[in-house]
Design a protein around this motif. Structure first.
Motif, mmCIF file in Angstrom:
data_model
loop_
_atom_site.group_PDB
_atom_site.id
_atom_site.type_symbol
_atom_site.label_atom_id
_atom_site.label_comp_id
_atom_site.label_asym_id
_atom_site.label_seq_id
_atom_site.Cartn_x
_atom_site.Cartn_y
_atom_site.Cartn_z
ATOM 1 N N VAL A 128 0.834 -1.204 0.000
ATOM 2 C CA VAL A 128 0.000 0.000 0.000
ATOM 3 C C VAL A 128 0.869 1.256 0.000
ATOM 4 O O VAL A 128 0.648 2.188 -0.781
ATOM 5 N N LEU A 129 1.919 1.263 0.839
ATOM 6 C CA LEU A 129 2.770 2.453 0.936
ATOM 7 C C LEU A 129 3.509 2.709 -0.374
ATOM 8 O O LEU A 129 3.573 3.843 -0.857
ATOM 9 N N THR A 130 4.072 1.642 -0.964
ATOM 10 C CA THR A 130 4.806 1.809 -2.220
ATOM 11 C C THR A 130 3.871 2.333 -3.311
ATOM 12 O O THR A 130 4.227 3.236 -4.073
ATOM 13 N N ALA A 131 2.657 1.796 -3.341
ATOM 14 C CA ALA A 131 1.684 2.255 -4.343
ATOM 15 C C ALA A 131 1.363 3.732 -4.125
ATOM 16 O O ALA A 131 1.317 4.524 -5.065
ATOM 17 N N LEU A 132 1.190 4.102 -2.861
ATOM 18 C CA LEU A 132 0.867 5.488 -2.511
ATOM 19 C C LEU A 132 1.988 6.421 -2.953
ATOM 20 O O LEU A 132 1.764 7.480 -3.553
ATOM 21 N N ILE A 133 3.229 6.016 -2.646
ATOM 22 C CA ILE A 133 4.382 6.851 -3.002
ATOM 23 C C ILE A 133 4.504 6.961 -4.516
ATOM 24 O O ILE A 133 4.738 8.045 -5.058
ATOM 25 N N TYR A 134 4.292 5.823 -5.197
ATOM 26 C CA TYR A 134 4.353 5.848 -6.649
ATOM 27 C C TYR A 134 3.326 6.835 -7.189
ATOM 28 O O TYR A 134 3.630 7.694 -8.009
ATOM 29 N N TYR A 135 2.106 6.736 -6.670
ATOM 30 C CA TYR A 135 1.036 7.591 -7.186
ATOM 31 C C TYR A 135 1.298 9.066 -6.880
ATOM 32 O O TYR A 135 1.304 9.910 -7.770
ATOM 33 N N LEU A 136 1.570 9.357 -5.588
ATOM 34 C CA LEU A 136 1.708 10.768 -5.185
ATOM 35 C C LEU A 136 2.938 11.428 -5.802
ATOM 36 O O LEU A 136 2.877 12.525 -6.349
ATOM 37 N N THR B 34 2.570 16.534 6.161
ATOM 38 C CA THR B 34 3.538 15.501 5.811
ATOM 39 C C THR B 34 4.934 16.086 6.001
ATOM 40 O O THR B 34 5.282 17.055 5.346
#
Lengths: 152, 496
Positions: A128-136, B34
């Motif tokens: 979830v975190l990697t996906a979030l970072i990729y997206y953002l 953040t």
């Protein structure tokens, strides 16, 4: 601190007055105050302030207070050191395998290190975190992450 | 002028503009809370988008983001002991101890209401006295800014607990780190690697300094979550008249001082929040409670921080002088639409200026509503298990540090600052003075350098400027007073 300060002062001596005077003053004050602090810590017969490093003393002090952390076999201070080592390795790995893959592995490793045994967290949090970072950061902000020779 | 203000409110009450500002507030909260992402980053990203808009919605969107981002820096400061922006380091002093006692919701409520009051005070100043204040600002030169920065720096001894010597050492280390890179004359100092030419980057250093020690302590102390106390979920603080009766003067004082501090180019929210915090502590009847979770500390810090946000627009609009990166972006947005800020702004674009100020007013109301609605929900972050929180915050911190300038050097800076912060904390040296030194050092030196250039010599610069002289004398008095007061305190505790 005192030794470091003296070394840096020697470095500033080569600077012109207008550039050197200010850092010079700051450094001299640090050295003097560090000496005052050192003198006080001996004069007051307290334990020297530098004795409380992450690897000694502190762990013993707190271990009795909260024992509800899972996986008690590893001591807390070893865990702290392992966390620091993993984080440094993670930052370096950005240039080897790329940020995203490094994040995926690092997060799973730290979740495990901290004693988490629920499988859905060990697998879910990194993804979830990697996906979030990729997206953002890549899709929304177009941030060019470093990509290493081994990155996918 | 009166009809211009009313007309301004009427124009900025359009649904499109309100919707846009609401979006701006949400973006500001996400970026401000953040660690690593700042309001300036969000504003820079949206600047190209705002080209396509009219000048009014464009500027109001940017203002909404900016103001909300400065407040939102307090959110991680309260919940995680990690300030999202440098101004929030003052919120952390009492905000996090409150959260530790389970009062995170109350701290967040005080923080957002304080930010609202501060912003409204600044918006009022903009609406009614901006042109007059512009004249005051034009009098302030490098000597005054140097004196203000010195004053801000001496506050470290009164706002932090423990040894005065340790606090000063910490501040000096911050000043020292701030000397890396180009000197004001253009001479490179301590440049051991080309990455250091412009000095250590502030935001990555801030992230590292506060994030890693906090996470490492979390692991070492085997805490299962940041806040182990039961969270008080339903808090109605400041809904009752009684709460206001007890705290109204703190709000007013912090707002007025904050507006005043924010007007000076280069001062801004980071100094302001510490000055107002220190004032609240100084006049308090319950001084020892400061640092242990006194709600007045949170109120003062956040009222002061946000009062200094919009008042930064006073020199920007009336004189065309930007005091911070954020005001540069807003000036850029205005100039790109053909509006030139400066002494002629009110003659040529008076209506636009008043509409912008009225819009800023409404943006504050939106920030208050959104902040209050989300406070209870945000407080739950403190209850996330450490096993999940530690890796997630580590990654966000490092990616955030990287995103400032897209260089790996910033990531290394954050890590290095983290280890330095941990080492200092193990020696019972607070890292908050270090942060202030790091922020104020370059401001201090640049203005001192300019003052000496203008007035010929250091005494010449200071003794011909009464305002500067008074502030320097207050700084010295503050240091001496704090040392004596602390000594008395130590004797008292040793006796027990």
């Amino acid at each position: 601190m005192i030794v470091g300060g003296v070394l840096l002062i020697m470095n500033t001596l080569s600077y012109k007055a207008i550039d050197g005077a200010y850092p010079h003053t700051v450094l001299a004050l640090i050295v003097v105050l560090a000496a005052v602090g050192l003198y006080r810590s001996f004069a007051h017969r307290r334990e020297p302030v530098t004795a409380e490093t992450p690897t000694t003393g502190a762990a013993a002090k707190t271990s009795g207070a909260t024992t509800d952390w899972p996986g008690r076999s590893i001591t807390a201070s070893v865990r702290t050191l392992a966390y620091v080592a993993l984080t440094v390795l993670y930052a370096l790995a950005w240039n080897w395998i790329g940020t995203l893959l490094a994040t995926l592995i690092f997060v799973a490793a730290v979740v495990l290190l901290l004693g988490e045994r629920r499988i859905w967290l060990i697998v879910g949090v990194p993804i979830v975190l990697t996906a979030l970072i990729y997206y953002l950061f890549q899709v929304v902000l177009y941030l060019p992450f470093p990509a290493g020779p081994l990155s996918p | 002028m009166g009809h211009m203000i009313l007309q301004g409110f009427a124009s900025s009450l359009s649904p499109t503009i309100i919707g846009l500002m609401a979006v701006g507030v949400v973006i500001g909260i996400v970026f401000g809370s953040t660690p690593g992402l700042t309001g300036a980053a969000a504003m820079t990203l949206l600047l190209p988008v705002s080209y396509g808009m009219d000048v009014l919605p464009a500027v109001l969107l940017l203002i909404a983001i900016w103001n909300a981002a400065v407040w939102a820096g307090a959110v991680p400061a309260i919940v995680m002991n990690i300030p999202g922006t440098s101004a929030a380091a003052a919120t952390l002093l009492d905000g996090h101890p409150m959260a530790r006692k389970g009062l995170a919701t109350r701290a967040l409520r005080s923080s957002i209401i304080g930010a609202f009051v501060g912003s409204i005070a600044a918006a009022l100043a903009l609406l009614f006295v901006a042109p007059a204040l512009g004249y005051v600002v034009s009098y302030l030169g490098p000597a005054e800014v140097f004196a203000f920065a010195t004053f801000g720096l001496t506050l470290v001894v009164s706002v932090t607990r423990g040894s005065v010597v340790n606090a000063i050492i910490s501040a000096l280390i911050g000043l020292l780190i701030g000397t890396f890179g180009f000197a004001p004359s253009g001479f490179p100092r301590f440049v051991f690697t080309p990455d250091l030419l412009s000095g250590f980057p502030l935001i990555p250093a801030l992230i590292g300094l506060f994030t890693f020690p906090e996470l490492m302590n979390l692991i070492r102390e085997r805490r299962q979550r940041i806040v182990t106390a039961e969270l008080v979920k339903h808090d109605t603080f400041l809904l009752r008249a009684g709460d206001w009766a007890a705290h109204w003067f703190n709000f007013v004082r912090s707002a007025v001082v904050g507006v005043f501090m924010g007007m000076h180019p280069g001062a801004g929210p980071s100094i302001s929040s510490f000055v107002t915090y220190n004032e609240a502590r100084r006049v308090s009847k319950t001084k020892p409670e400061f640092g242990e979770g006194n709600v007045d500390g949170v109120i003062a810090a956040d009222t002061g921080a946000n009062a200094a946000v919009l008042s930064g627009l006073i020199p920007a609009f009336t004189l065309g002088i930007p005091g911070s990166v954020d005001t540069i972006i807003i000036i850029a947005a205005l100039t790109l639409h053909g509006v030139e800020p400066g002494p002629t702004l009110f003659e040529k674009h008076g209506q636009l200026a008043y509409t912008i100020f009225a819009g800023a007013f409404i943006a504050n109301v939106l920030m208050l509503i959104i902040g209050l609605l989300t406070a209870r929900w945000i407080a739950n972050v403190a209850r996330v298990p450490s096993t999940v929180l530690v890796p997630v915050v580590t990654v966000l911190a490092l990616v955030g540090a990287y995103s400032v300038d897209n260089t790996w050097f910033d990531v290394a800076t954050a890590l290095g600052a983290g280890l330095l912060g941990y080492a200092l904390r193990s020696m019972r040296i607070s890292t908050i003075p270090l942060l202030l030194g790091l922020i104020l050092g370059p401001i201090l030196e640049t203005n001192l350098y300019q003052a000496i250039q203008v007035y010929g010599s250091l005494p010449g610069a200071i003794f011909t400027r009464p305002v500067a002289l008074i502030f320097l004398l207050i700084s010295v008095a503050n240091l001496v007073h704090a040392s004596i007061a602390r000594r008395g305190h130590r004797v008292a505790t040793d006796a027990v």
